[in-house]
Motif scaffolding. Structure first.
Motif, short mmCIF file in Angstrom:
data_model
loop_
_atom_site.label_atom_id
_atom_site.label_comp_id
_atom_site.label_asym_id
_atom_site.label_seq_id
_atom_site.Cartn_x
_atom_site.Cartn_y
_atom_site.Cartn_z
N VAL A 119 6.01 -13.43 -0.42
CA VAL A 119 5.48 -12.50 -0.43
C VAL A 119 3.63 -13.48 -0.42
N ASP A 120 3.67 -14.24 -0.98
CA ASP A 120 2.14 -14.52 -0.85
C ASP A 120 1.84 -15.54 0.49
N GLU A 132 -1.66 -11.77 4.01
CA GLU A 132 -2.44 -11.74 5.31
C GLU A 132 -2.57 -11.36 5.86
N PRO A 133 -0.88 -10.78 6.48
CA PRO A 133 -0.13 -10.20 7.02
C PRO A 133 -0.43 -8.58 6.89
N PHE A 134 -0.29 -8.74 4.90
CA PHE A 134 -0.25 -7.04 3.79
C PHE A 134 -1.50 -6.96 3.99
N ILE A 135 -2.25 -7.45 4.23
CA ILE A 135 -3.94 -7.14 3.71
C ILE A 135 -3.94 -6.44 4.97
N LEU A 187 7.63 -1.59 2.55
CA LEU A 187 7.74 -1.65 4.42
C LEU A 187 7.48 -3.80 3.98
N ASN A 188 6.41 -3.70 2.69
CA ASN A 188 6.38 -5.33 2.84
C ASN A 188 7.00 -5.74 1.98
N VAL A 189 8.11 -4.49 0.99
CA VAL A 189 9.19 -6.32 0.32
C VAL A 189 10.10 -5.40 1.07
#
Ligand code: ZN
Ligand code: ZN
Ligand code: ZN
Ligand code: ZN
Lengths: 432, 432
Positions: free
Chosen positions: B12-13, B17-20, B141-143
């Protein structure tokens, strides 16, 4: 009947087909000023009117008024001004009319297509704008044309002023008239407004008074932004709750204005004035027809008396109408927002001798008191949006006498002398 | 912490950047469901979401809902449904969110551009939809992505349901969910709604109850068509005059509902329930921040007590909000029309044990009585526009326990257990 007049009327009859055709073309243009997407049609109607005016020999100018306030993506349609005749020995009459119309849809209950001129078996013509106000406007063109074709000297100079925004509050007109009253309209001896209502359907009328209008906004605000009622309902004070209570305190269902002192500003009714109301052609049914309902303020027993009461309310006494609320949910469907800021709109129709400033003072005081009674933490602001003073003319003025004789000549009956709602005060100012 | 979990958080960490960036792209699409001209952006946002879902390996379908009721020139944006995982040995969680947003303009008081993601010095992100509800939707989606990239088996099957009309009353969703509850959503073990409000700004919360909503229309009509107030003001009874009085009788400025018998339908407050309100992270300042004002119903003395009162009003007691009026003048500016037919809209947030039908009965009776008191000749109709029942879950259910443990793990603090406004009842129905 003098010979020139006889020739004139013959010419009018001879031209009746082209006259009707001109109206048919005008009605076919849906020049609805209140609908954004119809704005090109309002311009088209302005062009049509200008070219028809040129065709009958008037000197025409289109005066553009810029962007529409609050709707900057729209251009205001031009005021079409036109001069016919420039003879110093004649009187100069300034004429007002409008070439825009109200919205109309077959589904609204029209028996015929609103934007098609239909003629019934009695020769009566139907179509949006046929009476308000394309018919009366084209009447001026027709009268010029008939004089020319009959080779009769036109008896006055005409200065015409036809706007395209009347049905949406005459946006831009006041300023234009103020600008031009000593320029384009300089030398005006009398004003003639071709945009009034008959009381019934059989007898023409001449309007000699117009109520004024003080238009108010009451703005109540609280939350910093609109809120979701599911989340915040019950924990915030809601501006709409306060606004409907404040608006609800202004007037009762029978039209009685509840603002203390307001009725004291109205001029007392003299016996002489009461006498002018007799002989007026009117019945409750006329009112019911206009309303499209029987929800009149006064009962339908004792029709004559009541009709007179209703009439004097239309002309002679003030009224208060609540027009709507800005900032709240107003579309069909269901939206659960708590509006953060809502603006109630209402207006008071004013009559002699109400001074607009006195009315403001009473309204502001009352609205603030009613709001204070609620004990709300919301904020209220009440303000005057615009004010147009009432106007009453002398119905014995030479211009009224001339109009009255002319109407009687054509219709075989003396026209009613009426007073009306509240408009055109800026135009009337040019008659000094 | 178990090894897979540790790897998951590392991933996750690493992906932050791609998540943001994914959120930045979503915020940049002004998918405002309430503004006709933004409808193409709502569709664009639906496309973006669908393709992002595909990219993380979900099976995506766009389900179209036809035309928008009352606005037939608009297509409803699709519900984006997506499945991730189909393992019979795992539980299946149905997830709800929405990809439309409320309107936003810099002029409304935004410190930053609403449709540009801005990050402040503390790492907090601003932008319309960042919290409601694009951020929470993209969280799913991120998870998924972090599990895949960390090569960790996803612990449940997900059935996702993301709509595009939430901020405009979830048009079309109820029917869709009713249709699909035993089809697409068959086999759901629990529902998770990613669209709630924290009480403050520091502590997450889990919502276990939602108020219901009975939405009413009060239609008052009189004249056959809109009238000019200058002409008819004072001689016709005006529907707006009656409507503001009827609406003004429903609730007082402090939120007390004036409909007799209504509060008797509310379940009594038990000591046990009072105890659940203690320890909740909340102060009057939280409320003031949310409101953007200090116009709360309760005073700011004795903050704790008052906050609790305010909270129980948000969750525990019914509230009545007046949303607006259809058919009256609602634009900026001044229009002097007397509206012929006006429809007031209000809703009541309902709570246990209020039965929707009982509420209707009391509302209809009261509104009719208040109107009768006016002695008006106008016609009133009051009707239920829609009704969604309140819902309360057991906050000790395994799904809440799992969510609570997960939130505490990440935030280091037990989440607040809250109740909320009134939405999603149709979605909740699929959890049986
Ligand atoms: Zn007119
Ligand atoms: Zn008109
Ligand atoms: Zn949301
Ligand atoms: Zn929202």
């Amino acid at each position: 009947m003098s010979l020139p007049l006889e020739n004139f009327f013959k010419q009018v009859d001879a031209l009746s087909e082209p006259f009707i055709d001109r109206l048919r073309k005008a009605v076919a243009i849906p020049s609805i000023s209140a609908e954004d997407e119809r704005r090109p049609d309002v311009f088209k109607m302005g062009d049509f009117l200008a070219s028809e005016l040129e065709a009958v020999g008037a000197q025409v100018e289109k005066r553009y008024l810029g962007k529409q306030p609050h709707k900057e993506h729209l251009d205001l349609p031009p005021v079409i001004v036109a001069r016919y005749g420039h003879d110093k020995s004649k009187r100069t009459i300034s004429v007002y009319g409008h070439y825009d119309v109200q919205p109309a849809q077959k589904e609204d209950g029209w028996a015929t297509e609103p934007f098609e001129l239909s003629i019934d078996e009695n020769g009566r013509m139907y179509g949006r704008g046929s009476t308000d106000d394309k018919g009366p406007v084209l009447g001026w063109l027709n009268v010029i044309e008939a004089h020319r074709k009959a080779n009769i000297d036109f008896p006055v100079n005409l200065l015409m002023c036809f706007e395209g925004m009347e049905e949406y509050g005459s946006e831009g007109l006041d300023e234009f008239v103020r600008e031009e009253s000593q320029k384009y309209f300089a030398g005006t001896d009398a004003v003639c407004i071709s945009d009034n209502y008959w009381l019934g359907t059989e007898k023409p009328c001449l309007t000699y008074g117009i109520r004024g209008c003080n238009y108010y906004s009451v703005c109540i605000s609280g939350p910093g932004q609109d809120l979701h009622s599911g989340v915040f309902g019950g924990s915030t004070q809601e501006p709409m709750t306060d606004l409907v209570r404040v608006l609800g305190s202004l007037v009762d269902t029978h039209g009685a204005i509840e603002i203390p002192g307001l009725m004291d500003l109205v001029a007392p009714l003299s016996d002489e004035e009461i006498a002018t109301y007799s002989g007026i052609s009117y019945s409750m049914n006329n009112l019911y027809e206009s309303l499209g309902s029987t929800t009149a303020v006064f009962d339908n027993e004792q029709q004559t008396l009541m009709a007179r009461q209703a009439l004097s309310c239309q002309w002679r006494y003030p009224s208060l109408s609540i027009h709507g609320i800005e900032g709240a949910f107003s579309a069909p469907g269901a939206k659960t927002v708590i509006p953060a800021k809502v603006i109630g709109k209402f207006s008071i129709r004013t009559v002699p001798d109400m001074q607009p400033d006195d009315v403001d003072e009473l309204v502001f005081k009352f609205v603030k008191e009613e709001f204070a009674k609620l004990g709300s933490k919301n904020t209220l602001e009440v303000s005057l949006q615009h004010s147009g003073k009432w106007w009453v003319a002398n119905p014995k003025h030479w211009n009224y006498n001339a109009a009255s004789r002319a109407a009687e000549h054509v219709w075989g009956v003396k026209p009613d002398l009426t007073r009306e709602g509240g408009r055109f005060t800026s135009i009337l100012s040019i008659s000094g």
